[in-house]
Write a protein that holds these residues in place. Structure first.
Motif, PDB file in Angstrom:
ATOM      1  N   GLY A  28       0.812  -1.206   0.000  1.00  0.00           N
ATOM      2  CA  GLY A  28       0.000   0.000   0.000  1.00  0.00           C
ATOM      3  C   GLY A  28       0.845   1.255   0.000  1.00  0.00           C
ATOM      4  N   ALA A  29       0.542   2.171  -0.922  1.00  0.00           N
ATOM      5  CA  ALA A  29       1.325   3.404  -1.060  1.00  0.00           C
ATOM      6  C   ALA A  29       0.536   4.631  -0.638  1.00  0.00           C
ATOM      7  N   GLY A  30      -0.388   4.446   0.325  1.00  0.00           N
ATOM      8  CA  GLY A  30      -1.064   5.602   0.898  1.00  0.00           C
ATOM      9  C   GLY A  30      -0.120   6.334   1.839  1.00  0.00           C
ATOM     10  N   PHE A  31      -0.658   7.239   2.641  1.00  0.00           N
ATOM     11  CA  PHE A  31       0.209   8.032   3.510  1.00  0.00           C
ATOM     12  C   PHE A  31       0.900   7.173   4.565  1.00  0.00           C
ATOM     13  N   ALA A  32       0.252   6.125   5.048  1.00  0.00           N
ATOM     14  CA  ALA A  32       0.911   5.234   6.003  1.00  0.00           C
ATOM     15  C   ALA A  32       2.081   4.525   5.347  1.00  0.00           C
ATOM     16  N   GLY A  33       1.842   3.934   4.167  1.00  0.00           N
ATOM     17  CA  GLY A  33       2.884   3.170   3.496  1.00  0.00           C
ATOM     18  C   GLY A  33       4.038   4.025   3.015  1.00  0.00           C
ATOM     19  N   VAL A 171      10.522  -8.030   7.292  1.00  0.00           N
ATOM     20  CA  VAL A 171       9.229  -7.747   7.923  1.00  0.00           C
ATOM     21  C   VAL A 171       8.295  -7.220   6.837  1.00  0.00           C
ATOM     22  N   VAL A 172       6.994  -7.380   7.066  1.00  0.00           N
ATOM     23  CA  VAL A 172       5.974  -6.900   6.137  1.00  0.00           C
ATOM     24  C   VAL A 172       5.039  -5.961   6.888  1.00  0.00           C
ATOM     25  N   LEU A 173       4.757  -4.821   6.267  1.00  0.00           N
ATOM     26  CA  LEU A 173       3.811  -3.869   6.833  1.00  0.00           C
ATOM     27  C   LEU A 173       2.554  -3.831   5.964  1.00  0.00           C
ATOM     28  N   GLY A 174       1.419  -4.129   6.560  1.00  0.00           N
ATOM     29  CA  GLY A 174       0.144  -4.065   5.854  1.00  0.00           C
ATOM     30  C   GLY A 174      -0.421  -2.658   5.950  1.00  0.00           C
ATOM     31  N   ALA A 175      -0.213  -1.879   4.897  1.00  0.00           N
ATOM     32  CA  ALA A 175      -0.732  -0.512   4.836  1.00  0.00           C
ATOM     33  C   ALA A 175      -1.807  -0.452   3.758  1.00  0.00           C
ATOM     34  N   LEU A 318       0.207  -4.326  11.030  1.00  0.00           N
ATOM     35  CA  LEU A 318      -0.751  -3.438  10.386  1.00  0.00           C
ATOM     36  C   LEU A 318      -0.417  -2.001  10.750  1.00  0.00           C
ATOM     37  N   ILE A 319      -0.566  -1.091   9.785  1.00  0.00           N
ATOM     38  CA  ILE A 319      -0.358   0.322  10.059  1.00  0.00           C
ATOM     39  C   ILE A 319      -1.455   1.126   9.381  1.00  0.00           C
ATOM     40  N   GLN A 332      -7.213  13.438  12.501  1.00  0.00           N
ATOM     41  CA  GLN A 332      -5.938  12.838  12.889  1.00  0.00           C
ATOM     42  C   GLN A 332      -5.622  11.548  12.152  1.00  0.00           C
ATOM     43  N   GLY A 333      -6.487  11.079  11.263  1.00  0.00           N
ATOM     44  CA  GLY A 333      -6.239   9.798  10.612  1.00  0.00           C
ATOM     45  C   GLY A 333      -4.915   9.755   9.873  1.00  0.00           C
ATOM     46  N   ALA A 334      -4.657  10.753   9.031  1.00  0.00           N
ATOM     47  CA  ALA A 334      -3.415  10.783   8.264  1.00  0.00           C
ATOM     48  C   ALA A 334      -2.208  11.022   9.163  1.00  0.00           C
ATOM     49  N   SER A 335      -2.373  11.872  10.163  1.00  0.00           N
ATOM     50  CA  SER A 335      -1.258  12.176  11.066  1.00  0.00           C
ATOM     51  C   SER A 335      -0.844  10.952  11.866  1.00  0.00           C
ATOM     52  N   GLN A 336      -1.821  10.191  12.349  1.00  0.00           N
ATOM     53  CA  GLN A 336      -1.490   8.991  13.110  1.00  0.00           C
ATOM     54  C   GLN A 336      -0.847   7.939  12.221  1.00  0.00           C
ATOM     55  N   ALA A 337      -1.282   7.861  10.968  1.00  0.00           N
ATOM     56  CA  ALA A 337      -0.651   6.940  10.020  1.00  0.00           C
ATOM     57  C   ALA A 337       0.816   7.304   9.814  1.00  0.00           C
TER      58      ALA A 337
END
Length: 430
Positions: A28-33, A171-175, A318-319, A332-337
């Protein structure tokens, strides 16, 4: 002392990091990823992103907000604040009105940015493009058009299957957002979304027609503005951006439809205006002048708090929305990500490659309670606006002020991770 109040803690300098040998695979290449990838490179790891979109030219979405806590992260990325500033909203106040247009209260931001750091509110797609390009400049390997069908982990291996290919990592991050496939592996069962009881109509558009209308011209002709209309179980927010040249609006309302009907679909002007019956004429004018292709009907989904964000063997985490969808009223959704990506990069650096699984468990323990408390602010803000006693609001208009919590905004995720990691790992090993 308020929780997580360590915003002034010192972070290590931005020297060239020592390579850790840790390969981080991000879905995932959103703001978290994207943030996780950038921060991993900053801290000496290699990062690879698998993204389902086939092109980076997709300018999806409308307005998105980043608080002072995430602007600390932007500030560490050379050149990014300077690129963001010209395309973001600039306003010193939020004017609240009753649904009929009568003024309630004006909230001034005062010295908030000076005390906590800058805020960035702008178009999701435009901001994402700037950050995406920066990740590429840093050497992040981004593979587009990827369909991840499986996550797997053993005592010695972890990875995914994407486009039929088995891809390995440390490691794998699920974003991968609210429809995360990683969540099923982490939890051991399918966690279906639930209706939140609310939905939103929203749009981003050119403001030239609004500037010609006597009902709406004052919202766009004097530079950027920010206005909110409040009524029983509805709030309507509108902002002009780029010195009034563009305009974004969103209104939240009750909606009990099943989420299986689809979470986002084209909006209908008549349906939207019916919900706003009796509201100020300028609100109706905004909706009516929205180009049909710009109007979106978006249902807000809810998920019960997950018991864990980390897989049984500790190699997948998960992130962002995959771990904890936020209501828009939290702001705060994007900021917390973004905080998530910063925290994980530090934890991996301090744990090292041999015990990278400890890093993911430490990340969860450092982040979990902060995220849970921040998520709740979305409900409290919404209820303060939707459930207000409008007959008595004139006696105490400050009751509808948007709370600006210091423990949320004056937080440095990187410094906090450096501070907490040794203690947290010690607890985990005991």
């Amino acid at each position: 002392m308020a929780p997580f109040m360590d915003g002034t803690a010192e972070s290590p300098p931005n020297n060239k990091p020592k390579p850790s040998g840790i390969h981080v695979l991000i879905v995932g290449a959103g703001f978290a990823g994207i943030t996780a990838a950038i921060e991993c490179v900053r801290h000496g790891h290699t990062a690879q992103i698998l993204e389902s979109y086939k092109s980076t030219n997709v300018q999806l979405g409308d307005i998105i907000s980043f608080g002072s806590n995430s602007s600390r992260i932007f500030k560490r990325w050379p050149g990014i604040p300077e690129k963001l500033d010209p395309i973001c909203h600039r306003s010193e106040k939020l004017e609240y009105r009753y649904w009929n247009g009568e003024h309630i209260y004006t909230q001034y931001w005062g010295t908030e940015e000076e005390n906590f750091g800058k805020r960035y509110n702008g178009h999701r797609g435009e901001i994402h493009k700037i950050i995406f390009d920066y990740a590429i400049e840093l050497g992040v390997d981004v593979k587009l058009g990827q369909k991840v069908t499986e996550y797997f982990e053993t005592d010695t291996e972890v990875g995914v299957v994407s486009n039929g290919e088995r891809i390995m990592a440390d490691v794998v991050l699920g974003a991968d957002g609210v429809r995360s496939k990683a969540r099923t592996l982490v939890l051991g069962y399918n966690d279906a979304p639930k209706p939140s009881g609310y939905a939103v109509y929203r749009a981003w558009m050119d403001s030239s027609e609004l500037a010609k209308n006597d009902l709406t011209k004052d919202l766009v002709l004097n530079g950027d503005s920010h206005t909110g209309w409040l009524g029983p179980d509805i709030h309507f927010l509108a902002a002009s951006i780029k010195n009034g040249k563009e305009f974004s609006w969103v209104f939240t309302h009750r909606d009990e439809r099943n989420v299986d009907e689809g979470w986002s679909e084209p909006g209908n002007h008549e349906d939207a205006c019916k919900l706003l019956e009796g509201w100020a004429p300028e609100v109706h004018a905004i909706v009516r002048m929205t180009p049909p292709e710009k109007l979106v009907d978006w249902k807000l989904v809810y998920r019960d708090p997950l018991p864990t964000w980390v897989s049984p063997k500790g190699r997948i985490a998960l992130i962002g929305d995959a771990a904890h969808p936020f209501l828009p009223t939290s702001i705060q959704g994007a900021s917390q990500a973004m905080e998530e990506g910063s925290c994980i990069a530090v934890c991996l650096e301090l744990a090292g490659k041999k015990i990278a699984a400890d890093a993911l468990r430490a990340y969860e323990k450092i982040r979990y309670e902060r995220v849970r408390l921040t998520q709740k602010t979305g409900e409290t803000t919404r209820d303060a606006w939707h459930k207000a006693d409008f007959t008595k609001l004139k006696e105490n208009p400050e009751a509808i002020k948007l709370k600006r919590e210091e423990w949320v905004l004056n937080h440095d995720a990187e410094a906090h991770a450096y501070k907490m990691f040794p203690e947290v790992v010690k607890e985990l090993r005991q």
